[in-house]
Design a protein around this motif. Structure first.
Motif, mmCIF file in Angstrom:
data_model
loop_
_atom_site.group_PDB
_atom_site.id
_atom_site.type_symbol
_atom_site.label_atom_id
_atom_site.label_comp_id
_atom_site.label_asym_id
_atom_site.label_seq_id
_atom_site.Cartn_x
_atom_site.Cartn_y
_atom_site.Cartn_z
ATOM 1 N N ARG A 1 3.182 5.904 -2.451
ATOM 2 C CA ARG A 1 4.041 6.546 -3.018
ATOM 3 C C ARG A 1 4.623 6.640 -4.613
ATOM 4 N N TYR A 2 4.400 5.298 -5.100
ATOM 5 C CA TYR A 2 4.558 5.555 -6.871
ATOM 6 C C TYR A 2 4.315 5.803 -7.691
ATOM 7 N N THR A 3 3.050 5.393 -7.406
ATOM 8 C CA THR A 3 1.528 5.337 -8.852
ATOM 9 C C THR A 3 0.924 6.759 -8.824
ATOM 10 N N ARG A 4 0.834 6.313 -9.904
ATOM 11 C CA ARG A 4 -0.033 7.976 -10.525
ATOM 12 C C ARG A 4 -1.443 7.874 -9.622
ATOM 13 N N TYR A 5 -1.509 7.144 -9.720
ATOM 14 C CA TYR A 5 -2.957 6.966 -8.593
ATOM 15 C C TYR A 5 -2.793 7.013 -7.377
ATOM 16 N N GLY A 6 -1.846 6.346 -6.888
ATOM 17 C CA GLY A 6 -1.895 6.428 -5.489
ATOM 18 C C GLY A 6 -1.457 7.511 -5.057
ATOM 19 N N ILE A 7 -0.425 8.633 -5.994
ATOM 20 C CA ILE A 7 -0.280 10.130 -5.721
ATOM 21 C C ILE A 7 -1.362 10.582 -6.092
ATOM 22 N N GLN A 8 -2.283 10.232 -6.899
ATOM 23 C CA GLN A 8 -3.512 11.253 -6.706
ATOM 24 C C GLN A 8 -4.302 10.815 -5.165
ATOM 25 N N MET A 9 -4.436 9.737 -4.615
ATOM 26 C CA MET A 9 -5.588 9.421 -3.568
ATOM 27 C C MET A 9 -4.635 11.121 -2.289
ATOM 28 N N ARG A 10 -3.026 10.306 -2.483
ATOM 29 C CA ARG A 10 -2.982 10.981 -1.205
ATOM 30 C C ARG A 10 -2.563 12.571 -1.755
ATOM 31 N N LEU B 1 0.579 -1.031 -0.019
ATOM 32 C CA LEU B 1 0.021 0.294 -0.112
ATOM 33 C C LEU B 1 1.087 1.201 0.165
ATOM 34 N N ASN B 2 1.701 1.237 0.645
ATOM 35 C CA ASN B 2 2.925 1.984 0.688
ATOM 36 C C ASN B 2 3.117 2.367 -0.768
ATOM 37 N N LEU B 3 3.833 1.585 -1.238
ATOM 38 C CA LEU B 3 4.473 1.641 -2.154
ATOM 39 C C LEU B 3 3.831 2.222 -3.584
ATOM 40 N N PHE B 4 1.929 2.197 -3.477
ATOM 41 C CA PHE B 4 1.387 2.299 -4.458
ATOM 42 C C PHE B 4 0.423 3.533 -4.004
#
Lengths: 304, 400
Positions: A168-177, A163-166
């Motif tokens: 931090r490093y994926t497009r959608y992950g960054i959008q979620m943050r 989850l942490n990697l997702f």
């Protein structure tokens, strides 16, 4: 000394379960400001999905009898779809509602889910022979560690890392943050709100599915309200960890698990029945010292 | 517009009709069933309600009661206490001569209190709490079941006498009262016959794990030679506890209570053995032909035998009620209760049953010790404790 180490292992294993549940609640709260009490019922859905829908007293495994990989995939997909449908049917229509309204809606979703399960599977608790082979002990010196506890801890850490990697490093992950930081601002700069929210429900659904599988393997029992106590303590974990902060949810989850296990292990016999009261007293103490939780989220301090 | 004459005619007509209904009602004997047909309490009420229905059909086939047919009126309490009171009142006002209420004291009491107020006898279909009777509801209220304490006491006595067990360990589910009562009975009887209770531990049925309890128990087995575990709990928590105990390599004999009766949960603990609990009746292969006859009639009517013993007690109670009604030649509450109160070791299909003016619950009847092996539950022997459970144990005063 041996029993102290044994208690530590027990505590970390229980903490892992609460951390996973807290993560599912924390993720949705971070983005939607929704305290999702129906998350516990998603866990229940995952457990019941293992068996043939029937009101007969004895349960027959269906998905639960498949190979482990197929069963894991099927349960993850089912819970994910149910979680997404709670959003599509209920929460989506309440996007502009206050957090209080959202929370009450989540109670309604919980009530409806429990009663739907009751209609399909009957009111009587059921027993299932699910992955019983994992219920063995491993001897480490004089310590006897249940294999399932090790699996639980390993799975929890693996999922947290993923989850942490997702994030931090994926497009959608960054959008979620970004959405968790400031939802409206994120939308202004092109983050698609519904996709981010959908993702949050999907991930929290998969976390719930994981808890379902670990929980049924441990207890071998199903009941309509089995998810409720999990979500109650996990919610407390989210609050003491710091609402809106995922690391806080995880820390809170472990803390609650460790606290409950140690109280159960070391309270004098007469006081053991009041274990939960001691745990909640500790929670109050934490909140008096740190009202926004142990690791407060920057953007939610004024909301708590 | 309706003319005055036709209005008068209508009024007379309505009056005549209502008198006719009342006369008809007075002719029948009515049993009201204020139990949960939906919601989670249905799991505990459902089969007992079906059994009562079966009893009525059988009684009617034999000519009814006092020469009149028995009629059933039902109301669904929906597993809700407020609804229970409403349904209870409704059935009493419809003329119930006997009111069956939910298996649990908390859920059955609201309806039973309505019956008590109206002078109608009520019976809890499966409550194990002595409050479900004279003390909690009133002198017209009964429970068809035994006190939870009796189950713990029977296991303690049998375990000591027949299994040669000397050092016990209690694991009590603190979530409900029944489980505490079972262990109170065990804790009264086991030291009395000469056994030692090494330690008492608690858990909550809804806890996700009992790992710290297992760690403590493992220590106790190692250092104090604990030779059996008395598990006072109900499903699903109980089945989960047994699974976790066995998974932790604890293979000592485990004693349970009737809250775990039946085999529907056995998938939780594959290969379970050395597990024992007391039961009033076995749905399959009971040693008494009369019980087997009831089970087959049930199976014939509903397609499957009852899943636990909780279906049976109401059958025995209704037999006793019918006997008392016949003797008193009336269904009037106080008179029938006076008759029921004189029953001492009265023979029923399930064995001897006793009521006294103070106690409307079974506290010293024999029960079958059953054991679990090869995915089956089978009777070992019938067991009856000597001595009466004292009031402080029965009502769990004195810190029990």
């Amino acid at each position: 000394m041996i029993s102290f180490f044994q208690n530590v292992i027990d505590a970390v294993a229980l903490g892992s379960i609460y951390a996973l549940v807290a993560l599912g609640i924390g993720l949705i709260f971070g983005i939607l400001r929704l305290i999702n009490f129906a998350h516990g019922d998603m866990i229940t859905v995952g457990c019941y999905a293992l068996i043939v829908p029937s009101t007969d007293a004895a349960a027959q495994l269906l998905i639960g009898s498949w190979t482990p990989l197929a069963a894991i995939a099927a349960i993850a997909i089912i819970v994910l779809l149910v979680a997404l449908s709670t959003d599509a049917l209920v929460f989506k229509h309440l996007r502009r509602a206050s957090p209080t309204t959202l929370m009450i809606a989540s109670f309604a979703v919980s009530y409806v889910t429990q009663n739907a399960l009751l209609m399909a599977y009957g009111a009587r608790a059921k027993g299932v022979d699910f992955w019983s082979g994992v219920n063995v002990q491993i001897a480490i010196g004089e310590l006897r560690v249940p294999l399932l506890q090790l699996i639980t801890v390993a799975v929890t850490f693996a999922l947290m890392m993923l989850l942490n990697l997702f994030l931090r490093y994926t497009r959608y992950g960054i959008q979620m943050r970004a959405a968790a930081e400031d939802f409206r601002m994120a939308q202004y700069i092109g983050v698609r709100g519904n996709i981010v929210i959908g993702l949050a429900f999907a991930i929290s659904g998969m976390l719930a599915a994981t808890v379902s599988l670990l929980y049924v393997t441990q207890s071998g029992s199903l009941s309509i309200t089995m998810g409720v106590p999990l979500v109650l303590f996990a919610f407390v974990a989210v609050v003491i960890g710091g609402m809106g902060n995922l690391l806080g949810s995880v820390v809170g989850g472990f803390l609650i698990g460790i606290l409950l296990t140690m109280l159960q292990a070391y309270l004098p016999p007469d006081l053991r029945a009041f274990r939960d009261a001691f745990a909640f007293a500790f929670v109050i103490l934490v909140l008096l010292v740190r009202p926004a939780g142990l690791i407060p989220a920057r953007n939610t301090i004024e909301r708590v | 517009m309706i003319s005055r004459r036709s209005l008068i005619a209508l009024t007379y007509g309505a009056f005549a009709l209502s008198t006719a209904t009342q006369v008809h009602a007075a002719e029948d004997i009515t049993i009201g069933m204020a139990v949960a047909y939906s919601g989670w309490v249905e799991a505990y009420d459902g089969e007992a309600a079906k059994m009562a229905q079966l009893w009525v059909e059988q009684a009617n086939a034999k000519g009814g009661l006092l020469g009149k047919p028995i009629k059933i009126i039902i109301g669904d309490t929906k597993s809700d206490r407020v609804e229970g009171a409403k349904v209870g009142q409704e059935l009493v006002s419809k003329g119930a001569n006997l009111l069956l209420v939910s298996a649990d004291y908390d859920f059955g009491a609201p309806a039973a209190l309505q019956a008590q107020k109206a002078g109608v006898i009520s019976v809890f279909v499966g409550a194990s709490d002595p409050k479900a009777g004279v003390l909690g509801v009133g002198p017209l209220s009964f429970t068809a079941n035994n006190a939870g304490q009796l189950e713990g006491a029977i296991m303690a006595d049998w375990g000591f006498q027949k299994k040669g067990l000397r050092k016990g360990y209690t694991l009590v589910d603190e979530a409900i009262e029944y489980t505490k009562s079972v262990c109170a009975g065990y804790e009264w009887k086991f030291p009395q016959v000469g056994g030692t209770i090494v330690e008492r531990d608690t858990f909550k049925g809804a806890d996700p794990t009992i790992s710290s309890q297992i760690t403590r128990l493992t220590n106790s087995i190692r250092s104090d030679g604990v030779d059996h575990v008395m598990l006072c709990s109900v499903n699903p928590g109980a089945a989960s506890a047994v699974r976790q105990l066995r998974a932790a390599g604890i293979n000592l004999p485990i004693f349970g209570s009737t809250g775990m009766d039946g085999t529907y949960w056995l998938a939780s603990v594959p290969g379970l053995k050395d597990f024992y609990l007391p039961s009033q009746a076995l749905p399959e292969n009971d040693r008494r032909p009369a019980v087997n006859a009831v089970s087959s009639a049930f199976k014939e009517k509903y397609g499957a035998a009852p899943s636990t013993q909780y279906a049976y007690p109401i059958y025995a109670f209704l037999d006793m009620w019918a006997k008392a009604v016949t003797a008193a030649n009336t269904t009037e509450g106080a008179e029938v209760v006076a008759g029921l109160n004189t029953f001492k070791d009265e023979s029923t299909v399930l064995g001897p049953r006793t009521f006294t003016p103070k106690l409307h619950i079974q506290i010293d009847m024999p029960m079958f010790i059953t054991s679990y092996a090869d995915n089956k539950q089978s009777a070992i022997e019938e067991w009856r404790i000597s001595g009466t459970i004292p009031n402080n144990v029965l009502y769990r005063t004195k810190g029990n």
